[in-house]
Design an enzyme around this catalytic site. Sequence first.
Site, PDB file in Angstrom:
ATOM      1  CG  ASN A  13      -1.709   1.227   1.429  1.00 54.17           C
ATOM      2  OD1 ASN A  13      -1.800   2.036   0.510  1.00 54.17           O
ATOM      3  ND2 ASN A  13      -2.295   1.398   2.605  1.00 54.17           N
ATOM      4  CD1 TRP A  14       3.626   0.976  -2.710  1.00 55.73           C
ATOM      5  CD2 TRP A  14       3.658   2.000  -4.700  1.00 55.73           C
ATOM      6  NE1 TRP A  14       4.365   0.189  -3.572  1.00 55.73           N
ATOM      7  CE2 TRP A  14       4.400   0.796  -4.801  1.00 55.73           C
ATOM      8  CE3 TRP A  14       3.539   2.802  -5.834  1.00 55.73           C
ATOM      9  CZ2 TRP A  14       5.016   0.384  -5.985  1.00 55.73           C
ATOM     10  CZ3 TRP A  14       4.160   2.394  -7.012  1.00 55.73           C
ATOM     11  CH2 TRP A  14       4.892   1.201  -7.087  1.00 55.73           C
ATOM     12  CE  LYS A  15      -0.211   3.355   4.657  1.00 56.23           C
ATOM     13  NZ  LYS A  15      -0.166   3.449   6.100  1.00 56.23           N
ATOM     14  CG  HIS A 100      -5.967   2.006   5.132  1.00 53.41           C
ATOM     15  ND1 HIS A 100      -5.557   2.938   6.051  1.00 53.41           N
ATOM     16  CD2 HIS A 100      -4.946   1.146   4.987  1.00 53.41           C
ATOM     17  CE1 HIS A 100      -4.314   2.645   6.441  1.00 53.41           C
ATOM     18  NE2 HIS A 100      -3.923   1.550   5.803  1.00 53.41           N
ATOM     19  CD  GLU A 102      -2.946   5.631   6.738  1.00 56.45           C
ATOM     20  OE1 GLU A 102      -2.978   5.691   5.496  1.00 56.45           O
ATOM     21  OE2 GLU A 102      -1.972   5.165   7.375  1.00 56.45           O
ATOM     22  CD  GLU A 172      -3.514  -2.437   7.393  1.00 58.66           C
ATOM     23  OE1 GLU A 172      -2.373  -2.613   6.957  1.00 58.66           O
ATOM     24  OE2 GLU A 172      -4.204  -1.457   7.096  1.00 58.66           O
ATOM     25  N   GLY A 178       2.394   2.429  10.661  1.00 62.62           N
ATOM     26  CA  GLY A 178       3.354   3.507  10.460  1.00 62.62           C
ATOM     27  C   GLY A 178       4.066   3.946  11.732  1.00 62.62           C
ATOM     28  CB  SER A 216       5.127  -1.576  12.023  1.00 63.96           C
ATOM     29  OG  SER A 216       4.686  -0.249  12.239  1.00 63.96           O
ATOM     30  N   GLY A 237       2.751  -1.224   4.222  1.00 67.13           N
ATOM     31  CA  GLY A 237       2.758   0.196   3.894  1.00 67.13           C
ATOM     32  C   GLY A 237       4.168   0.673   3.598  1.00 67.13           C
ATOM     33  N   GLY A 238       4.759   1.365   4.570  1.00 71.21           N
ATOM     34  CA  GLY A 238       6.073   1.997   4.404  1.00 71.21           C
ATOM     35  C   GLY A 238       7.121   1.111   3.742  1.00 71.21           C
TER      36      GLY A 238
HETATM   37  P1  PGA Z   1       2.710   0.355   7.599  1.00 70.84           P
HETATM   38  O1  PGA Z   1       1.251   0.570   6.968  1.00 70.84           O
HETATM   39  O2  PGA Z   1       3.237  -0.948   7.056  1.00 70.84           O
HETATM   40  O3  PGA Z   1       3.510   1.547   7.124  1.00 70.84           O
HETATM   41  O4  PGA Z   1       2.557   0.323   9.072  1.00 70.84           O
HETATM   42  C1  PGA Z   1       0.368  -0.491   6.759  1.00 70.84           C
HETATM   43  C2  PGA Z   1      -0.917   0.011   6.165  1.00 70.84           C
HETATM   44  O5  PGA Z   1      -1.357   1.112   6.522  1.00 70.84           O
HETATM   45  O6  PGA Z   1      -1.521  -0.662   5.326  1.00 70.84           O
END
Ligand code: PGA
Length: 270
Positions: A13-15, A100, A102, A172, A178, A216, A237-238
Amino acid sequence: MQTSSKTPLILGNWKMNGSLADNLGWVTRARHQLEKQPVHHVTLGVCPPFPYLQSLRQILPAQIALGAQDVSSECVGAYTGETSAAMLKELQCRYVLVGHSERRARLAETDGDVARKFRLAKHAGLTPVLCVGESQTERDNNETTQVITQQLQAVFELCGPEGFHAGVIAYEPIWAIGTGRTASPSDIEAVHGAIFEWLGKHQIPEASVHVLYGGSVKAENSADIFALEGVDGGLIGGASLNAGSFIDIARSANQTAQLAEPLAFARKSL
Ligand code: PGA
């Protein structure tokens, strides 16, 4: 994943990150890594920002499927800024994230919105990845299972058990996204166990749903996470922004899957 015979699924997930140049570099690096040492037992996908879907679909290695990070809860019409499930399908997306945290938290998406997105995605022939998870306060108040069940239930009520067939759920924990803090192995197993229990209670075959862990995950901790009971892959994500670490994470899943295969075979023949 240990006891399961499912092919692990690793989604990036590149956001809201990247650029045309970054994407080109990412693809070149990923292609090189996969050619140098193939990763056979894993399904891979990335979810870039919307503007890059079109160009990435033309350059991604065939093994890496395309996904989107969101979809409209409406079909078509006067919804400025929205992207429909049919449009994503036209761009050959295979996956789409729905709910998600966020978006639930910052854009006030409700369980009802998420359920409508899920239904439209499914209807268009996409695989919705239903993101569920609790906040730190909810965990502290021992409300984790209740929160997750409620999030699942909203989709079940609109889509029924068949909505989950060949489905993907990503657990999640919000406090692990993050932050560099991963949930503990026992917490992950407990929540994944609760999700599978919920599926069983609703007559949804366990084998037809992938339950991913996200929060993470990085190359250094991925092997331990993927070895846990009930973990069928990861939403990254990251760490997915770097092609090298994304492929390293895929390799961990590949290794765990290879180790699990003889185990699953031995269990079947008992
Ligand atoms: P993260 O994000 O791996 O940077 O913690 C995961 C996500 O939000 O899907």
